[in-house]
Design an enzyme around this catalytic site. Structure first.
Site, PDB file in Angstrom:
ATOM      1  N   ASP A  98      -1.982  -0.080  -2.465  1.00 35.91           N
ATOM      2  CA  ASP A  98      -2.555  -1.089  -1.422  1.00 35.91           C
ATOM      3  C   ASP A  98      -3.877  -1.545  -1.602  1.00 35.91           C
ATOM      4  OD1 ASP A  98      -2.549  -2.108   1.295  1.00 35.91           O
ATOM      5  OD2 ASP A  98      -3.469  -0.456   2.096  1.00 35.91           O
TER       6      ASP A  98
ATOM      7  N   HIS B 100      -7.645   4.228   4.876  1.00 32.05           N
ATOM      8  CA  HIS B 100      -6.459   4.644   5.446  1.00 32.05           C
ATOM      9  C   HIS B 100      -6.928   6.055   6.100  1.00 32.05           C
ATOM     10  CE1 HIS B 100      -4.192   3.058   1.708  1.00 32.05           C
ATOM     11  NE2 HIS B 100      -4.427   2.112   2.794  1.00 32.05           N
TER      12      HIS B 100
ATOM     13  N   MET C 129      -5.109   6.717  -3.739  1.00 32.46           N
ATOM     14  CA  MET C 129      -3.900   6.591  -4.292  1.00 32.46           C
ATOM     15  C   MET C 129      -3.091   5.492  -3.993  1.00 32.46           C
ATOM     16  SD  MET C 129      -2.138   9.848  -2.717  1.00 32.46           S
ATOM     17  CE  MET C 129      -1.757  10.211  -0.931  1.00 32.46           C
TER      18      MET C 129
ATOM     19  N   SER D  26      -8.860   4.617   0.011  1.00 30.42           N
ATOM     20  CA  SER D  26      -8.099   5.546   0.576  1.00 30.42           C
ATOM     21  C   SER D  26      -8.696   6.707   0.394  1.00 30.42           C
ATOM     22  CB  SER D  26      -6.663   5.217   0.191  1.00 30.42           C
ATOM     23  OG  SER D  26      -5.888   6.185   0.825  1.00 30.42           O
ATOM     24  N   THR D  27      -8.086   7.763  -0.400  1.00 30.51           N
ATOM     25  CA  THR D  27      -8.310   8.989  -0.584  1.00 30.51           C
ATOM     26  C   THR D  27      -9.572   9.094  -1.564  1.00 30.51           C
ATOM     27  OG1 THR D  27      -5.872   9.784  -1.106  1.00 30.51           O
ATOM     28  CG2 THR D  27      -7.711  11.131  -1.944  1.00 30.51           C
TER      29      THR D  27
END
Length: 352
Positions: A294, A198, A291, A172-173
């Site tokens: 997930d 994401h 973050m 993600s991030t």
């Protein structure tokens, strides 16, 4: 971080500045210390106000956001969250911003701006907070990050085989740059790789094309019903889940709409759970920077199914959230720095 997180908003739209100020000010951990309508004003505001995080618009007068971001990263590296339009052009520019050193981005709606931004309140607040805790990364070459040459892949070594093997990666991030480093370090005969990162619609297509131009592997957005073959990387399309399916001795991709899972669509948990069910011990899973949580439960399912599971370590993760949760619940068998994730994937994809 002691005290409130100090935020400076840089956007040429008075409406966006007003909306972001109102949203962020509602959170007790955040303080909007100022705003600026263009980068030249922002430069003075940074010196004067010493913010912890900047939200930065991509398209502005006098100097575009990308040019200003390069100056920030050269002169005063700090966490930056980009605010960009959810268009193809916006996607390409945002990916460049992430390569330059921006922590994350928020997609600006192209229609019904007021209602669209209001619906992103929770996302904006969480990303600003995550940015404040992130490790700011300054690329060696800030002048032309988009023109990076293909990276030399890690040699596969003796005993390497791809038969019946599958690799699943979630991020993600910070994942855009982390995935670039991992994928570009893998050889062209690597097992099929499925990735959930994401990202919103339109952004994954640009991301896949960007990776494809740099890596030895062929990289594309996953298509429903597409066969997953060695030497190829399949990225979950923005706004859709990606699963691994198997028919006899053949792997394939299942791409579909569906409810949010673990707060996301695409969801890393969805991918990992499908790999656990379809590939079991023939899989390698890796959870990278991001973050939230997930992917943690899905990676645990992979480990319980006999797969090898890797996690990015805290020292190299831009945001040590997803890998941390996965480690805490026992889903990660081996934790590695980002520079060794590709090596770990190859080692555990071998028949030796």
């Amino acid at each position: 971080m002691a005290g409130k997180i100090r935020v400076l908003i840089v956007d040429d739209s008075a409406l966006i500045r007003q909306m972001l100020t109102a949203m962020l000010s509602e959170d007790p951990e955040l303080e909007v210390v100022g705003s600026a309508s263009d980068p030249l004003i922002a430069r003075e505001r940074i010196k004067e106000l010493n913010p912890d995080v900047i939200t930065l618009d991509v398209e502005m007068p006098r100097m575009d956001g990308i040019s200003f971001l390069r100056k920030i990263m050269k002169l005063r590296p700090m966490p930056v969250v980009m605010v960009s339009t959810l268009t193809q052009k916006g996607a390409e520019v945002t990916l460049e911003a992430l390569e330059i050193g921006a922590v994350d981005f928020v997609g600006k709606p192209t229609i019904d701006m007021q209602q669209g931004m209001a619906g992103k309140k929770e996302e904006i607040i969480s990303k600003v907070k995550a940015a404040a805790r992130a490790r700011v990364r300054v690329p060696a070459d800030l002048n032309s990050p988009a023109q990076r040459p293909k990276v030399l892949a890690v040699p596969a070594g003796p005993g390497f085989r791809t038969t019946d093997r599958i690799v699943a990666i979630g991020a993600s991030t910070g994942g855009v740059e982390a995935l670039r480093e991992v994928i570009c370090a893998l050889p062209a005969d690597c097992p099929p790789i499925l990735i959930t990162q994401h990202m919103p619609v339109k952004f994954t297509e640009s991301f896949a094309k960007r990776l494809d131009s740099m890596a030895a592997l062929a990289v594309s957005e996953a298509r429903d019903g597409e066969r997953a073959v060695p030497g190829h990387v399949y990225i979950a399309p923005g706004g859709q889940h990606l699963e691994l399916v198997r028919s006899g001795g053949t792997y394939g991709c299942k791409v579909y709409d569906g409810p949010l899972v673990s707060g996301h669509r695409p969801s890393v948990d969805v991918l990992f759970r499908s790999v656990a069910a379809q590939a079991g011990p023939n899989a390698v899973g890796a959870i990278l920077t991001g973050m939230g949580r997930d992917g943690a439960e899905g990676l645990m399912a992979m480990r319980e199914a006999g797969a090898m599971t890797l996690g990015q370590d805290e020292s190299t993760a831009l945001v040590y959230g997803m890998p941390r949760v996965a480690k805490e619940i026992g889903a990660v068998q081996v934790e590695l720095p980002l520079s060794r994730i590709a090596e770990g994937i190859l080692k555990h994809s071998s028949g030796g």
